[in-house]
Write a protein that holds these residues in place. Sequence first.
Motif, mmCIF file in Angstrom:
data_model
loop_
_atom_site.group_PDB
_atom_site.id
_atom_site.type_symbol
_atom_site.label_atom_id
_atom_site.label_comp_id
_atom_site.label_asym_id
_atom_site.label_seq_id
_atom_site.Cartn_x
_atom_site.Cartn_y
_atom_site.Cartn_z
ATOM 1 N N UNK A 132 0.841 -1.214 0.000
ATOM 2 C CA UNK A 132 0.000 0.000 0.000
ATOM 3 C C UNK A 132 0.863 1.246 0.000
ATOM 4 N N UNK A 133 0.405 2.251 -0.729
ATOM 5 C CA UNK A 133 1.113 3.523 -0.725
ATOM 6 C C UNK A 133 0.937 4.190 0.637
ATOM 7 N N UNK A 134 1.814 5.108 0.945
ATOM 8 C CA UNK A 134 1.778 5.785 2.253
ATOM 9 C C UNK A 134 0.401 6.348 2.570
ATOM 10 N N UNK A 135 -0.201 6.958 1.576
ATOM 11 C CA UNK A 135 -1.485 7.627 1.831
ATOM 12 C C UNK A 135 -2.601 6.612 2.110
ATOM 13 N N UNK A 136 -2.458 5.390 1.656
ATOM 14 C CA UNK A 136 -3.485 4.368 1.877
ATOM 15 C C UNK A 136 -3.151 3.414 3.029
ATOM 16 N N UNK A 137 -1.931 3.496 3.530
ATOM 17 C CA UNK A 137 -1.486 2.571 4.581
ATOM 18 C C UNK A 137 -2.112 2.942 5.927
ATOM 19 N N UNK A 138 -2.100 1.961 6.838
ATOM 20 C CA UNK A 138 -2.676 2.173 8.175
ATOM 21 C C UNK A 138 -1.545 2.421 9.169
ATOM 22 N N UNK A 139 -1.680 3.467 9.962
ATOM 23 C CA UNK A 139 -0.651 3.777 10.968
ATOM 24 C C UNK A 139 -1.327 3.951 12.323
ATOM 25 N N UNK A 140 -1.705 2.846 12.952
ATOM 26 C CA UNK A 140 -2.426 2.899 14.241
ATOM 27 C C UNK A 140 -1.530 3.429 15.348
ATOM 28 N N UNK B 142 1.034 -0.544 9.920
ATOM 29 C CA UNK B 142 0.771 -1.207 11.203
ATOM 30 C C UNK B 142 0.126 -2.574 11.025
ATOM 31 N N UNK B 143 -0.275 -2.889 9.812
ATOM 32 C CA UNK B 143 -0.832 -4.226 9.548
ATOM 33 C C UNK B 143 0.168 -5.149 8.851
ATOM 34 N N UNK B 144 1.380 -4.697 8.744
ATOM 35 C CA UNK B 144 2.417 -5.539 8.153
ATOM 36 C C UNK B 144 2.474 -5.489 6.647
ATOM 37 N N UNK B 145 1.839 -4.470 6.062
ATOM 38 C CA UNK B 145 1.818 -4.337 4.601
ATOM 39 C C UNK B 145 3.032 -3.519 4.151
ATOM 40 N N UNK B 146 3.677 -3.963 3.074
ATOM 41 C CA UNK B 146 4.845 -3.233 2.564
ATOM 42 C C UNK B 146 4.415 -1.896 1.962
ATOM 43 N N UNK B 147 5.318 -0.910 2.049
ATOM 44 C CA UNK B 147 5.020 0.439 1.559
ATOM 45 C C UNK B 147 6.066 0.814 0.503
ATOM 46 N N UNK B 148 5.643 1.119 -0.730
ATOM 47 C CA UNK B 148 6.613 1.352 -1.802
ATOM 48 C C UNK B 148 7.152 2.770 -1.881
ATOM 49 N N UNK B 149 6.500 3.729 -1.201
ATOM 50 C CA UNK B 149 6.852 5.133 -1.435
ATOM 51 C C UNK B 149 7.228 5.880 -0.161
ATOM 52 N N UNK B 150 7.764 5.173 0.810
ATOM 53 C CA UNK B 150 8.227 5.848 2.031
ATOM 54 C C UNK B 150 9.520 6.599 1.722
ATOM 55 N N UNK B 151 9.631 7.790 2.280
ATOM 56 C CA UNK B 151 10.859 8.594 2.108
ATOM 57 C C UNK B 151 11.629 8.597 3.422
#
Lengths: 140, 180
Positions: A132-140, B142-151
């Motif tokens: 998921x892209x940063x904007x769609x990811x969950x950050x609880x 936080x759910x363990x999903x990979x993130x492709x666009x983190x800076x």
Amino acid sequence: MKKNTRLKAKLLIISLISFMLLGCGEQRKSSFDIVCDHFDALEKHPNLANMSKEERFDFVDNLVNQSLKPTDDAYETWKLLSTNTKYRYSLFKDTTIEITGKPLSCPSMERLSSTVEEKIYTQSNDLPPNVKRMKDATWD
Amino acid sequence: MSQFIERNFNQIQTVNGTIAAIGLEKVGQKVAGNLVTPAVWALNYAAKDITPGEIDLAIYGSSFINGPAGIIMSLLKAVIDDDIGKKVTVIREKQDPQYRNYIFPVQNYSLSAPFIAAQNIARDGGTAWKDPNGQWVFITDSRGVLVPDYEPKDAIDIMKPIYPFSEKNGKFDFCRRTCR
């Protein structure tokens, strides 16, 4: 005194042999060089001009499977870059120097890499559920 | 065996510079991945409530470790884990607070050498980066999903998928450092 001299002589001989063995070790090909050799073989293939991207990939891949173990770093690097034609050469070179500490120059891979690709079974520009892209990811 | 480890446990866990001293700076190369025994897991669990990681279980499953060599290897594993843990803590503190708990050493992702593990992560759609302290890490949500666009902040090396994303056979096209 004599014992000491003999001991020193023995140590000197052992040291010399060790250095010679180390020297031989340095000249041995790395597994990354072996993958390069397979690209050299591909470049010399009499039917190269008529081979598709997938056939070229299969040719190199078969040689890699025969010559390297799956636990080998070069084997793993080759496999993970199977569809990354654009950056394969630069990443392969970078990995070589990271792992072996020695640079790799492989003109045949540089020339052919963009024309060597694993057969594509699935292709998408959408993200799968586990990415998921940063904007769609969950950050609880 | 376990008493020996237990007696030395605190010291082993806190020794600075031991990794360099024993020539294993490139932690994560296959030799380092093999350094484990169940005895250390038990002690880790008892002392720190840490359960065996994926690497530990994989090695245990392969029945690689036995006898005295296993003791030495397990001591080294403890030192290495401690060294990685300290470096990852430093890296986390450089990132925004909401992301800190979701940053992990690449050794948690695969048994490969860190540089290759970082590429595995990028190929699978994630962002991996190397801190100036030499440690490669990656981020999930936080759910363990990979993130492709983190800076990442303060990275000296980055592996991430190329945008616009292109996935073939489940593998993302990715590149190193300055990719867009």
